[in-house]
Enzyme design. Structure first.
Site, PDB file in Angstrom:
ATOM      1  CD  GLU A  11       2.678  -9.657  -0.604  1.00 29.13           C
ATOM      2  OE1 GLU A  11       2.513  -8.506  -1.028  1.00 29.13           O
ATOM      3  OE2 GLU A  11       1.905 -10.192   0.214  1.00 29.13           O
ATOM      4  NE  ARG A  50      -3.690  -2.194   2.536  1.00 27.37           N
ATOM      5  CZ  ARG A  50      -3.542  -3.523   2.510  1.00 27.37           C
ATOM      6  NH1 ARG A  50      -2.341  -4.059   2.496  1.00 27.37           N
ATOM      7  NH2 ARG A  50      -4.603  -4.312   2.501  1.00 27.37           N
ATOM      8  CG  ASP A  99      -1.717  -8.018   5.117  1.00 24.35           C
ATOM      9  OD1 ASP A  99      -0.727  -8.009   4.354  1.00 24.35           O
ATOM     10  OD2 ASP A  99      -2.831  -7.565   4.781  1.00 24.35           O
ATOM     11  CG  HIS A 106       0.712 -11.218  -4.286  1.00 25.58           C
ATOM     12  ND1 HIS A 106      -0.270 -12.016  -3.766  1.00 25.58           N
ATOM     13  CD2 HIS A 106       0.718 -10.101  -3.530  1.00 25.58           C
ATOM     14  CE1 HIS A 106      -0.842 -11.385  -2.751  1.00 25.58           C
ATOM     15  NE2 HIS A 106      -0.259 -10.223  -2.581  1.00 25.58           N
ATOM     16  CG  HIS A 108      -0.676  -5.391  -4.560  1.00 23.18           C
ATOM     17  ND1 HIS A 108       0.444  -5.248  -3.753  1.00 23.18           N
ATOM     18  CD2 HIS A 108      -1.376  -6.439  -4.015  1.00 23.18           C
ATOM     19  CE1 HIS A 108       0.417  -6.173  -2.790  1.00 23.18           C
ATOM     20  NE2 HIS A 108      -0.665  -6.890  -2.904  1.00 23.18           N
TER      21      HIS A 108
HETATM   22  C1  BGC Z   1      -1.846  -7.555   0.977  1.00 20.06           C
HETATM   23  C2  BGC Z   1      -3.151  -7.956   1.603  1.00 20.06           C
HETATM   24  C3  BGC Z   1      -4.188  -8.175   0.514  1.00 20.06           C
HETATM   25  C4  BGC Z   1      -3.651  -9.201  -0.476  1.00 20.06           C
HETATM   26  C5  BGC Z   1      -4.562  -9.447  -1.647  1.00 20.06           C
HETATM   27  C6  BGC Z   1      -1.423  -8.657   0.071  1.00 20.06           C
HETATM   28  O1  BGC Z   1      -0.199  -8.380  -0.510  1.00 20.06           O
HETATM   29  O2  BGC Z   1      -0.851  -7.259   1.907  1.00 20.06           O
HETATM   30  O3  BGC Z   1      -3.582  -6.971   2.496  1.00 20.06           O
HETATM   31  O4  BGC Z   1      -5.414  -8.584   1.049  1.00 20.06           O
HETATM   32  O5  BGC Z   1      -2.397  -8.808  -0.953  1.00 20.06           O
HETATM   33  O6  BGC Z   1      -4.855  -8.267  -2.314  1.00 20.06           O
END
Ligand code: BGC
Length: 346
Positions: free
Chosen positions: A310, A79, A250, A178, A104
């Site tokens: 990630e 984010r 997360d 991812h 993302h």
């Molecule tokens: C994020 C999560 C998100 C997921 C799917 C992850 O990289 O940190 O918060 O829900 O991606 O979008």
């Protein structure tokens, strides 16, 4: 060896799946769409090859890919607080596709783009080079950016993910992959019994929107301490305030410089995954939310069926904290690499 299969058709283009195989039969399949990894086939302790990453049953679900299964994420992973960023005194408003934040790479990130593909294998490794051009102000990021990703598999069962990028203007780049790992093989179990090691003394705190506040959180005495291996499920539902805010894990873990390593083990299958990276941190996401796309094999997705590692720079948080870590000056080369080693313990 690289094999090609047409899997679908999207945005007037063929969706092609490329499969890299080594001499041990380990294979990795990758789409030209989003550089998405659809399969990593590795042996269990009986030598049976099974998929250790989550995949959708229907190829069409990769066209929307709500949970970013296997995709290359860019220009920036994670984010960006409030979706706003200043570069050279100019404010750039990014798309707020993650509630109040940008996430993302925006609406059409690198995970939705078609990549040009080249086989650059030699006698040491099987290699697929993927490239794209991202134009100036695409998703409102400044600069024409040329990006290359290399997926490389060798006979030591090492899989390398290398990224290189260069821009003609100062911009932001913070890329990752991812993939959701599940070492049971073909998703026989969730990941709660898999054992995790992360060489990290501190994580970054997040807020209720998943954004980074800029504060650090020492892992000692918290559910984030994986310096000795712990089962993922052991403390995932604890009442630690940070675990609660993330609905599980997360969070960006700051990797200890001398050995940036993550190890995931599944006792039952004997599979071990070791990850080494030159990235500063790893966002560990324990699949706290699901989408409604069917998983390969017909299964309905459930929470904690996979875990993402990630590897990336810390995401940009409050007051543009950590911006400098995603900053790429014009003409400079961004270059990062993550190695995944597949092992078996009997
Ligand atoms: C994020 C999560 C998100 C997921 C799917 C992850 O990289 O940190 O918060 O829900 O991606 O979008």
């Amino acid at each position: 060896m690289i094999k090609e299969v047409k899997r679908g058709f999207y945005n007037k283009k063929d969706v092609i799946e490329y499969t890299l195989t080594n001499s041990n039969g380990v294979s990795i399949s990758i789409l030209n769409l989003g550089g998405i990894i659809t399969k990593i086939m590795t042996p269990n302790k009986e030598g049976k090859l099974e998929n250790i990453v989550l995949a959708y049953e229907n190829i069409e679900d990769y066209y929307s890919n709500p949970s970013y299964y296997g995709a290359v994420i860019g220009r920036t992973a994670g984010r960006i607080d409030k979706g706003e960023i200043t570069i050279n005194d100019k404010l750039y408003e990014l798309s707020k596709n993650y509630g109040v934040n940008s996430g993302h790479g925006g609406q059409v990130g690198f995970d939705k783009k078609f990549w040009d593909i080249k086989d650059i294998s030699d006698d040491k490794a099987t290699r697929l080079e993927l490239s794209i051009e991202s134009h100036d102000l695409e998703e409102n990021y400044p600069g024409n950016l040329t990006v290359k990703v290399i997926y490389e598999l060798n006979d030591y069962n090492e899989f390398l993910f290398k990224i290189k990028a260069i821009s003609d203007k100062d911009t932001l780049v913070n890329m990752t992959n991812h993939s959701y790992f599940n070492l049971s093989g073909d998703y026989k179990r969730d990941i709660l019994n898999e054992e995790l090691y992360i060489n990290s003394d501190k994580i970054l705190k997040i807020d209720e929107n998943g954004g980074v506040t800029g504060e650090e959180y020492e892992v000692l005495g918290t559910p984030f301490d994986f310096r000795k291996p712990h089962k993922i499920g052991e403390r995932i539902d604890s009442d630690d305030p940070q675990v609660k805010l993330g609905f599980g894990y997360d969070h960006p873990f700051i990797l200890n410089k001398e050995d940036r390593r993550i190890v995931l083990k599944d006792e039952e299958s004997g599979r071990v995954l070791e990850i080494q990276t030159d990235q500063e941190s790893v966002v560990v996401y324990s699949m706290n939310f699901i989408n409604d796309c069917t998983i390969y094999g017909g299964m309905t997705p459930k929470r904690r069926l996979g875990i993402c590692f990630e590897t990336q720079a810390p995401p940009i948080g409050y007051n543009e904290v950590f911006k400098e870590k995603s900053y790429l000056s014009a003409g400079k080369i961004y270059s990062k690499s993550t190695k995944y080693t597949f092992k078996v313990e009997k």
